[in-house]
Enzyme design. Sequence first.
Site, PDB file in Angstrom:
ATOM      1  N   TYR A   1      31.914  27.209  53.549  1.00 26.19           N
ATOM      2  CA  TYR A   1      32.749  28.249  52.934  1.00 26.19           C
ATOM      3  C   TYR A   1      33.078  29.367  53.950  1.00 26.19           C
ATOM      4  CZ  TYR A   1      34.013  31.771  49.376  1.00 26.19           C
ATOM      5  OH  TYR A   1      34.658  32.729  48.615  1.00 26.19           O
TER       6      TYR A   1
ATOM      7  N   ALA B   1      33.101  29.185  57.199  1.00 30.05           N
ATOM      8  CA  ALA B   1      34.008  28.670  58.235  1.00 30.05           C
ATOM      9  C   ALA B   1      35.441  28.648  57.714  1.00 30.05           C
ATOM     10  CB  ALA B   1      33.573  27.264  58.660  1.00 30.05           C
TER      11      ALA B   1
ATOM     12  N   LYS C   1      36.713  30.575  55.409  1.00 31.39           N
ATOM     13  CA  LYS C   1      37.202  31.949  55.216  1.00 31.39           C
ATOM     14  C   LYS C   1      37.451  32.652  56.561  1.00 31.39           C
ATOM     15  CE  LYS C   1      37.377  31.798  50.757  1.00 31.39           C
ATOM     16  NZ  LYS C   1      38.675  31.844  50.080  1.00 31.39           N
TER      17      LYS C   1
HETATM   18  P1  NAP Z   1      37.130  30.969  40.395  1.00 32.33           P
HETATM   19  O1  NAP Z   1      36.832  31.871  39.261  1.00 32.33           O
HETATM   20  O2  NAP Z   1      36.267  29.789  40.623  1.00 32.33           O
HETATM   21  O3  NAP Z   1      38.681  30.526  40.279  1.00 32.33           O
HETATM   22  C1  NAP Z   1      39.216  29.657  41.233  1.00 32.33           C
HETATM   23  C2  NAP Z   1      40.643  29.348  40.905  1.00 32.33           C
HETATM   24  O4  NAP Z   1      41.160  28.500  41.932  1.00 32.33           O
HETATM   25  C3  NAP Z   1      40.828  28.609  39.601  1.00 32.33           C
HETATM   26  O5  NAP Z   1      42.026  29.022  38.992  1.00 32.33           O
HETATM   27  C4  NAP Z   1      40.923  27.150  40.035  1.00 32.33           C
HETATM   28  O6  NAP Z   1      41.673  26.352  39.121  1.00 32.33           O
HETATM   29  C5  NAP Z   1      41.694  27.328  41.341  1.00 32.33           C
HETATM   30  N1  NAP Z   1      41.547  26.197  42.248  1.00 32.33           N
HETATM   31  C6  NAP Z   1      40.421  25.650  42.735  1.00 32.33           C
HETATM   32  N2  NAP Z   1      40.723  24.610  43.521  1.00 32.33           N
HETATM   33  C7  NAP Z   1      42.063  24.513  43.538  1.00 32.33           C
HETATM   34  C8  NAP Z   1      42.969  23.640  44.169  1.00 32.33           C
HETATM   35  N3  NAP Z   1      42.560  22.618  44.939  1.00 32.33           N
HETATM   36  N4  NAP Z   1      44.303  23.831  43.978  1.00 32.33           N
HETATM   37  C9  NAP Z   1      44.747  24.834  43.179  1.00 32.33           C
HETATM   38  N5  NAP Z   1      43.933  25.690  42.543  1.00 32.33           N
HETATM   39  C10 NAP Z   1      42.599  25.524  42.735  1.00 32.33           C
HETATM   40  O7  NAP Z   1      37.096  31.769  41.773  1.00 32.33           O
HETATM   41  P2  NAP Z   1      37.301  33.337  42.112  1.00 32.33           P
HETATM   42  O8  NAP Z   1      35.956  33.935  42.230  1.00 32.33           O
HETATM   43  O9  NAP Z   1      38.318  33.948  41.228  1.00 32.33           O
HETATM   44  O10 NAP Z   1      37.863  33.207  43.594  1.00 32.33           O
HETATM   45  C11 NAP Z   1      39.227  33.307  43.925  1.00 32.33           C
HETATM   46  C12 NAP Z   1      39.350  33.382  45.440  1.00 32.33           C
HETATM   47  O11 NAP Z   1      38.624  34.521  45.924  1.00 32.33           O
HETATM   48  C13 NAP Z   1      38.755  32.176  46.181  1.00 32.33           C
HETATM   49  O12 NAP Z   1      39.524  31.873  47.307  1.00 32.33           O
HETATM   50  C14 NAP Z   1      37.387  32.662  46.598  1.00 32.33           C
HETATM   51  O13 NAP Z   1      36.901  31.977  47.709  1.00 32.33           O
HETATM   52  C15 NAP Z   1      37.706  34.122  46.911  1.00 32.33           C
HETATM   53  N6  NAP Z   1      36.533  34.999  46.896  1.00 32.33           N
HETATM   54  C16 NAP Z   1      35.799  35.146  45.758  1.00 32.33           C
HETATM   55  C17 NAP Z   1      34.691  35.990  45.790  1.00 32.33           C
HETATM   56  C18 NAP Z   1      33.831  36.215  44.584  1.00 32.33           C
HETATM   57  O14 NAP Z   1      32.788  36.886  44.727  1.00 32.33           O
HETATM   58  N7  NAP Z   1      34.192  35.749  43.408  1.00 32.33           N
HETATM   59  C19 NAP Z   1      34.346  36.655  46.974  1.00 32.33           C
HETATM   60  C20 NAP Z   1      35.113  36.462  48.090  1.00 32.33           C
HETATM   61  C21 NAP Z   1      36.226  35.642  48.062  1.00 32.33           C
HETATM   62  P3  NAP Z   1      41.176  24.876  38.677  1.00 32.33           P
HETATM   63  O15 NAP Z   1      40.002  25.092  37.789  1.00 32.33           O
HETATM   64  O16 NAP Z   1      42.335  24.277  38.019  1.00 32.33           O
HETATM   65  O17 NAP Z   1      40.784  24.150  39.931  1.00 32.33           O
END
Ligand code: NAP
Length: 251
Positions: A159, A161, A163
């Site tokens: 993850y 890598a 990011k």
């Molecule tokens: P989340 O609640 O798990 O939501 C992820 C979203 O991405 C869902 O809508 C999912 O839809 C979609 N998704 C996953 N794989 C996909 C694919 N192959 N193609 C299209 N859509 C896809 O995650 P989140 O916490 O909101 O995270 C959103 C972003 O922020 C991510 O990039 C994550 O790495 C980043 N981030 C999050 C945090 C944190 O603490 N939450 C911190 C730093 C960065 P489906 O269910 O349909 O796959």
Amino acid sequence: MIDLNGKSAIITGSSRGIGAATAFKLAEFGSNVVINHSSENSREQAEKVAGSIKKKFDVEVLVIQADVSDKEAAEKLIAESLQKFERIDILVNNAGINRDGLLMRMKLEDWQQVIDVNLTGIFNICNAAIRPMMKARAGRIINMSSIVGISGNAGQTNYSASKAGIIGFTKSLAQEVASRGITVNAVAPGLISTEMTDEMPEKALNKMKENIPLNRSGEPEEIANTVAFLASDLASYITGEVIKVTGGMGM
Ligand code: NAP
């Protein structure tokens, strides 16, 4: 004031979490939005997000199922969005997954899946969207990185890598398209309360929280606010940047 009236935005991975909050926020400021999800299982959730946006704001909403790691599907997502809205003003590459574990036990499959979705997904989407955006000589691209792409994190080699890769990608693309009036920035969230972090072991979560000066995890809307700022005219002179939104973690 942030005014996105008449703009159109694609937010990948917006059926829940940070992506859904971002779609809401951009719609609140007047932008039409494309909601994207990857699997059939999340269709209902994506339609629900779209429905509540339409109910609350006077904007158009399109829901498209597409796995961003699949090049053809990514191209289709961009083509269908263009067909509906004619232009892409704002592109938020938010879709992401994690498959955490110590490197010594990590399967190649867990490495590959994370790189395919988080990093190749952004390549696929930008690769398909960049020509029309360059033609329009305007646009905002905002890529969702993470604080661990800067600091690293035990148990997240794959993850982190992906990011970190997003940061290099962002800075390079920013240099390629600046002359066409397109800005490309990354947001690096800290610990945000979503389904992704709900799945983390409590011990790891508590350890992370100890390192947050503001002493709490962030809300998806707090990331969405930063994305809306970067998408707006207020951020007209910012490109190639990584904005940390972490409550002070990793400052
Ligand atoms: P989340 O609640 O798990 O939501 C992820 C979203 O991405 C869902 O809508 C999912 O839809 C979609 N998704 C996953 N794989 C996909 C694919 N192959 N193609 C299209 N859509 C896809 O995650 P989140 O916490 O909101 O995270 C959103 C972003 O922020 C991510 O990039 C994550 O790495 C980043 N981030 C999050 C945090 C944190 O603490 N939450 C911190 C730093 C960065 P489906 O269910 O349909 O796959």
